[in-house]
Write an enzyme that holds these catalytic residues in place. Structure first.
Site, PDB file in Angstrom:
ATOM      1  N   SER A 156       1.437  21.509 -51.737  1.00 18.78           N
ATOM      2  CA  SER A 156       2.225  20.284 -51.872  1.00 18.78           C
ATOM      3  C   SER A 156       3.682  20.656 -52.048  1.00 18.78           C
ATOM      4  O   SER A 156       4.016  21.798 -52.414  1.00 18.78           O
ATOM      5  CB  SER A 156       1.735  19.504 -53.101  1.00 18.78           C
ATOM      6  OG  SER A 156       2.609  18.450 -53.441  1.00 18.78           O
ATOM      7  N   TYR A 169      -0.898  19.038 -61.800  1.00 19.52           N
ATOM      8  CA  TYR A 169      -0.909  19.009 -60.334  1.00 19.52           C
ATOM      9  C   TYR A 169       0.033  20.076 -59.780  1.00 19.52           C
ATOM     10  O   TYR A 169      -0.334  20.850 -58.882  1.00 19.52           O
ATOM     11  CB  TYR A 169      -0.484  17.616 -59.861  1.00 19.52           C
ATOM     12  CG  TYR A 169      -0.578  17.412 -58.372  1.00 19.52           C
ATOM     13  CD1 TYR A 169      -1.799  17.098 -57.774  1.00 19.52           C
ATOM     14  CD2 TYR A 169       0.551  17.489 -57.569  1.00 19.52           C
ATOM     15  CE1 TYR A 169      -1.888  16.883 -56.414  1.00 19.52           C
ATOM     16  CE2 TYR A 169       0.470  17.282 -56.212  1.00 19.52           C
ATOM     17  CZ  TYR A 169      -0.754  16.975 -55.636  1.00 19.52           C
ATOM     18  OH  TYR A 169      -0.823  16.770 -54.283  1.00 19.52           O
TER      19      TYR A 169
END
Length: 277
Positions: A156, A169
């Site tokens: 990401s 995350y």
């Protein structure tokens, strides 16, 4: 150019919907058969609904509509034995393995000091250990076949820079990049390429749900998707909040294809310039 992965078999996790479904369909359009894995069940600490068995069946139907075969596997990526068994069943049915997309992931948000131990462990279990399990399950088949392969791990933009309200995350996605770079070196003698994609915000059910919308727009009484636009756009250089799943799938397709036959150990940004900030 059509048929860029013609005759190949791809193993994709998190395939019931979102990016995983998109990757499955895009690779099928270019000639690949698909082993599609998803948990198809709720995960504690995740505040939004996850994909279902019906969603996974719809992915299979979309692959078949593209003229390719698909094997559905219901398994939790945190369970190595289940992932390994599912992959092995798919390889038996489809004959080989050429591409791995370790895509399964979840998102929880909140202040770092308010995250529970369970939230932290679940995030790392799915988004980091799950990627490791996927790679670990696939490597022996790749080596035994002796024909190389391509592994694409979903990181990401949050795996390239710090993100507030998403510490678990971000930590997991940084770790995914580390897994890819390490495996790229270790597996080079077997001609197994390992890369990551690092997308910015992608318009999927993981973002477009009531829980995440309320987190991103805390000062709006009854927020809707459009109320997140300013917050999401702030991550990017281009003044856009999100990209579409197919934008990421096109990058995955390139990394899976022979067009990228000498590309390994990279993180490919599909991020509206977010990593340049």
């Amino acid at each position: 150019m059509a048929g860029r992965v013609e005759g190949k078999v791809a193993f994709i996790t998190g395939a019931a919907r979102g990016q995983g479904r998109s990757h499955a369909v895009r690779l099928a359009e270019e000639g690949a058969d698909i082993i599609a894995l998803d948990i198809c069940a709720p995960v504690p600490t995740v505040g939004y609904p996850l994909g279902t068995e019906d969603d996974l069946a719809e992915t299979v139907a979309m692959v078949e509509k593209a003229g390719r075969r698909a094997v559905a596997v219901q398994a939790d990526v945190r369970d190595f034995d289940a992932v390994k068994a599912g992959l092995e069943r798919g390889v038996v049915e489809l004959g080989r393995l050429d591409i791995v997309c370790a895509n399964a992931g979840i998102l929880t948000m909140g202040a770092a000091h308010e995250q529970s131990e369970e939230q932290w462990q679940t995030m790392l279990g799915v988004n980091l250990t799950g990627v490791w399990h996927t790679a670990k399950a696939a490597i022996p088949t790749f080596i035994e076949q002796g024909t190389g392969g391509s592994m694409i791990l979903t990181s990401s933009l949050a795996g390239t820079k710090g993100m507030s309200w998403a510490i678990g995350y971000s930590a997991a996605k940084f770790g995914v990049v580390g897994i890819a770079k390490s495996l790229a070196v270790e597996l080079a003698p077997y001609r197994i390429r390992v890369n990551t994609v690092t997308p910015t915000n992608v318009h999927t059910p993981m973002l477009d749900n009531d829980f995440i919308i309320r987190t991103l727009a805390p000062n709006v009484e009854n927020p809707v998707w459009d109320d997140t636009s300013e917050q999401l756009s702030s991550l990017n250089v281009w003044p856009m909040p999100t990209i579409e799943t197919r934008d990421v799938s096109n990058a995955v397709l390139w990394l899976a294809s022979d067009e990228a036959r000498y590309v390994t150990g990279i993180s490919l940004p599909v991020d509206l310039g977010g990593s340049a900030k």
